[in-house]
Design a protein around this motif. Sequence first.
Motif, PDB file in Angstrom:
ATOM      1  N   MET A   1       0.840  -1.184   0.000  1.00  0.00           N
ATOM      2  CA  MET A   1       0.000   0.000   0.000  1.00  0.00           C
ATOM      3  C   MET A   1       0.882   1.244   0.000  1.00  0.00           C
ATOM      4  O   MET A   1       1.837   1.333   0.762  1.00  0.00           O
ATOM      5  N   MET A   2       0.565   2.228  -0.835  1.00  0.00           N
ATOM      6  CA  MET A   2       1.358   3.453  -0.926  1.00  0.00           C
ATOM      7  C   MET A   2       1.060   4.357   0.260  1.00  0.00           C
ATOM      8  O   MET A   2      -0.057   4.405   0.756  1.00  0.00           O
ATOM      9  N   ALA A   3       2.095   5.088   0.673  1.00  0.00           N
ATOM     10  CA  ALA A   3       1.919   6.053   1.764  1.00  0.00           C
ATOM     11  C   ALA A   3       1.083   7.235   1.280  1.00  0.00           C
ATOM     12  O   ALA A   3       1.165   7.629   0.117  1.00  0.00           O
ATOM     13  N   GLU A   4       0.279   7.755   2.147  1.00  0.00           N
ATOM     14  CA  GLU A   4      -0.500   8.948   1.834  1.00  0.00           C
ATOM     15  C   GLU A   4       0.442  10.147   1.778  1.00  0.00           C
ATOM     16  O   GLU A   4       1.470  10.165   2.465  1.00  0.00           O
ATOM     17  N   PRO A   5       0.102  11.183   1.000  1.00  0.00           N
ATOM     18  CA  PRO A   5       0.964  12.367   0.924  1.00  0.00           C
ATOM     19  C   PRO A   5       1.247  13.005   2.284  1.00  0.00           C
ATOM     20  O   PRO A   5       2.354  13.456   2.534  1.00  0.00           O
ATOM     21  N   LEU A   6       0.254  13.025   3.176  1.00  0.00           N
ATOM     22  CA  LEU A   6       0.483  13.595   4.501  1.00  0.00           C
ATOM     23  C   LEU A   6       1.469  12.739   5.290  1.00  0.00           C
ATOM     24  O   LEU A   6       2.318  13.272   6.007  1.00  0.00           O
ATOM     25  N   ASP A   7       1.387  11.418   5.142  1.00  0.00           N
ATOM     26  CA  ASP A   7       2.356  10.525   5.789  1.00  0.00           C
ATOM     27  C   ASP A   7       3.762  10.827   5.302  1.00  0.00           C
ATOM     28  O   ASP A   7       4.709  10.876   6.084  1.00  0.00           O
ATOM     29  N   GLU A   8       3.899  11.016   3.996  1.00  0.00           N
ATOM     30  CA  GLU A   8       5.215  11.320   3.422  1.00  0.00           C
ATOM     31  C   GLU A   8       5.745  12.641   3.951  1.00  0.00           C
ATOM     32  O   GLU A   8       6.940  12.772   4.224  1.00  0.00           O
ATOM     33  N   LEU A   9       4.873  13.618   4.117  1.00  0.00           N
ATOM     34  CA  LEU A   9       5.270  14.909   4.667  1.00  0.00           C
ATOM     35  C   LEU A   9       5.777  14.748   6.099  1.00  0.00           C
ATOM     36  O   LEU A   9       6.826  15.289   6.461  1.00  0.00           O
ATOM     37  N   VAL A  10       5.051  14.009   6.906  1.00  0.00           N
ATOM     38  CA  VAL A  10       5.468  13.801   8.304  1.00  0.00           C
ATOM     39  C   VAL A  10       6.790  13.037   8.362  1.00  0.00           C
ATOM     40  O   VAL A  10       7.664  13.369   9.169  1.00  0.00           O
ATOM     41  N   LEU A  11       6.971  12.061   7.504  1.00  0.00           N
ATOM     42  CA  LEU A  11       8.241  11.329   7.478  1.00  0.00           C
ATOM     43  C   LEU A  11       9.396  12.244   7.077  1.00  0.00           C
ATOM     44  O   LEU A  11      10.501  12.151   7.623  1.00  0.00           O
ATOM     45  N   ALA A  12       9.155  13.157   6.147  1.00  0.00           N
ATOM     46  CA  ALA A  12      10.190  14.119   5.758  1.00  0.00           C
ATOM     47  C   ALA A  12      10.504  15.080   6.899  1.00  0.00           C
ATOM     48  O   ALA A  12      11.674  15.410   7.141  1.00  0.00           O
ATOM     49  N   LEU A  13       9.468  15.513   7.626  1.00  0.00           N
ATOM     50  CA  LEU A  13       9.689  16.365   8.795  1.00  0.00           C
ATOM     51  C   LEU A  13      10.514  15.631   9.844  1.00  0.00           C
ATOM     52  O   LEU A  13      11.457  16.183  10.414  1.00  0.00           O
TER      53      LEU A  13
ATOM     54  N   LEU B   1      10.126  19.722  17.976  1.00  0.00           N
ATOM     55  CA  LEU B   1       9.045  20.584  17.508  1.00  0.00           C
ATOM     56  C   LEU B   1       7.904  20.596  18.515  1.00  0.00           C
ATOM     57  O   LEU B   1       7.627  19.582  19.160  1.00  0.00           O
ATOM     58  N   CYS B   2       7.230  21.740  18.618  1.00  0.00           N
ATOM     59  CA  CYS B   2       5.978  21.811  19.372  1.00  0.00           C
ATOM     60  C   CYS B   2       4.944  22.558  18.535  1.00  0.00           C
ATOM     61  O   CYS B   2       5.294  23.259  17.580  1.00  0.00           O
ATOM     62  N   THR B   3       3.677  22.389  18.876  1.00  0.00           N
ATOM     63  CA  THR B   3       2.583  23.034  18.162  1.00  0.00           C
ATOM     64  C   THR B   3       1.708  23.833  19.118  1.00  0.00           C
ATOM     65  O   THR B   3       1.554  23.469  20.289  1.00  0.00           O
ATOM     66  N   ALA B   4       1.140  24.913  18.595  1.00  0.00           N
ATOM     67  CA  ALA B   4       0.142  25.712  19.308  1.00  0.00           C
ATOM     68  C   ALA B   4      -1.001  25.907  18.317  1.00  0.00           C
ATOM     69  O   ALA B   4      -0.850  26.617  17.326  1.00  0.00           O
ATOM     70  N   GLU B   5      -2.108  25.239  18.559  1.00  0.00           N
ATOM     71  CA  GLU B   5      -3.186  25.201  17.575  1.00  0.00           C
ATOM     72  C   GLU B   5      -4.493  25.749  18.125  1.00  0.00           C
ATOM     73  O   GLU B   5      -4.813  25.566  19.291  1.00  0.00           O
ATOM     74  N   SER B   6      -5.234  26.368  17.239  1.00  0.00           N
ATOM     75  CA  SER B   6      -6.584  26.784  17.565  1.00  0.00           C
ATOM     76  C   SER B   6      -7.541  26.130  16.573  1.00  0.00           C
ATOM     77  O   SER B   6      -8.080  25.065  16.858  1.00  0.00           O
ATOM     78  N   CYS B   7      -7.704  26.679  15.385  1.00  0.00           N
ATOM     79  CA  CYS B   7      -8.731  26.188  14.457  1.00  0.00           C
ATOM     80  C   CYS B   7      -8.514  24.750  13.998  1.00  0.00           C
ATOM     81  O   CYS B   7      -9.467  24.088  13.588  1.00  0.00           O
ATOM     82  N   THR B   8      -7.293  24.248  14.053  1.00  0.00           N
ATOM     83  CA  THR B   8      -7.040  22.869  13.632  1.00  0.00           C
ATOM     84  C   THR B   8      -7.310  21.869  14.751  1.00  0.00           C
ATOM     85  O   THR B   8      -7.271  20.658  14.515  1.00  0.00           O
ATOM     86  N   GLY B   9      -7.585  22.350  15.952  1.00  0.00           N
ATOM     87  CA  GLY B   9      -8.021  21.487  17.046  1.00  0.00           C
ATOM     88  C   GLY B   9      -7.083  20.342  17.383  1.00  0.00           C
ATOM     89  O   GLY B   9      -7.532  19.270  17.774  1.00  0.00           O
TER      90      GLY B   9
ATOM     91  N   MET C   1      -2.519  19.068  13.821  1.00  0.00           N
ATOM     92  CA  MET C   1      -1.081  18.966  13.539  1.00  0.00           C
ATOM     93  C   MET C   1      -0.426  17.972  14.495  1.00  0.00           C
ATOM     94  O   MET C   1       0.313  17.085  14.067  1.00  0.00           O
ATOM     95  N   ALA C   2      -0.677  18.149  15.768  1.00  0.00           N
ATOM     96  CA  ALA C   2      -0.097  17.234  16.760  1.00  0.00           C
ATOM     97  C   ALA C   2      -0.531  15.800  16.474  1.00  0.00           C
ATOM     98  O   ALA C   2       0.268  14.861  16.603  1.00  0.00           O
ATOM     99  N   HIS C   3      -1.763  15.621  16.074  1.00  0.00           N
ATOM    100  CA  HIS C   3      -2.276  14.277  15.782  1.00  0.00           C
ATOM    101  C   HIS C   3      -1.478  13.605  14.666  1.00  0.00           C
ATOM    102  O   HIS C   3      -1.015  12.475  14.824  1.00  0.00           O
ATOM    103  N   VAL C   4      -1.333  14.292  13.528  1.00  0.00           N
ATOM    104  CA  VAL C   4      -0.632  13.652  12.412  1.00  0.00           C
ATOM    105  C   VAL C   4       0.854  13.466  12.720  1.00  0.00           C
ATOM    106  O   VAL C   4       1.464  12.500  12.263  1.00  0.00           O
TER     107      VAL C   4
ATOM    108  N   ALA D   1      -5.247  23.337   6.325  1.00  0.00           N
ATOM    109  CA  ALA D   1      -4.394  24.144   7.209  1.00  0.00           C
ATOM    110  C   ALA D   1      -3.296  23.290   7.838  1.00  0.00           C
ATOM    111  O   ALA D   1      -2.141  23.720   7.938  1.00  0.00           O
ATOM    112  N   VAL D   2      -3.626  22.084   8.255  1.00  0.00           N
ATOM    113  CA  VAL D   2      -2.621  21.179   8.820  1.00  0.00           C
ATOM    114  C   VAL D   2      -1.539  20.906   7.786  1.00  0.00           C
ATOM    115  O   VAL D   2      -0.345  21.067   8.046  1.00  0.00           O
ATOM    116  N   ARG D   3      -1.948  20.492   6.606  1.00  0.00           N
ATOM    117  CA  ARG D   3      -0.995  20.147   5.553  1.00  0.00           C
ATOM    118  C   ARG D   3      -0.137  21.356   5.172  1.00  0.00           C
ATOM    119  O   ARG D   3       1.077  21.261   5.068  1.00  0.00           O
TER     120      ARG D   3
END
Length: 165
Positions: free
Chosen positions: A1-13, A24-32, A35-38, A149-151
Amino acid sequence: MMAEPLDELVLALRQRLRERGQRLCTAESCTGGGMAHVLTEIPGSSEWFECGWVTYSNESKTRLLGVPSDLIWRWGAVSEAVAEAMAHGALEHSAADLAVAVTGIAGPGGGTADKPVGLVWFAWAERERGCRTARQMFSGNRAEIRRAAVRWGLQQLLDHELASD
């Protein structure tokens, strides 16, 4: 199964943060917390992800991140000034080297002529290097705006703050 684009982004990060020995840390409002989840979906993320805050209310932005209440009153929670203060507050309240902050209007209500649904402000702060902000407009329903917004926020982190030195 191919990785999703967001998965690839997180792996690159993950790779860039590991290479630089940074956290890294996150401070989120509208994304609830999106970011931290992914970021924490992959095993071992505690090696490079420090922590995250979901500060949805104005009071929590002030209480948990130290965002001055007069800044919120003057510019509104969805503003460049508040996004920047959230990013700085996240760094001040953590051991992270980098912070990404996001505040916006995901809808379906809450928008105005000056601040329509889909408006999102981002800030990326790095210790010793300052802060960068950006304003972005997203379209779609609430879930689509939040996902976009997350992506976009994480892609910008990779492309700018974590670009090769």
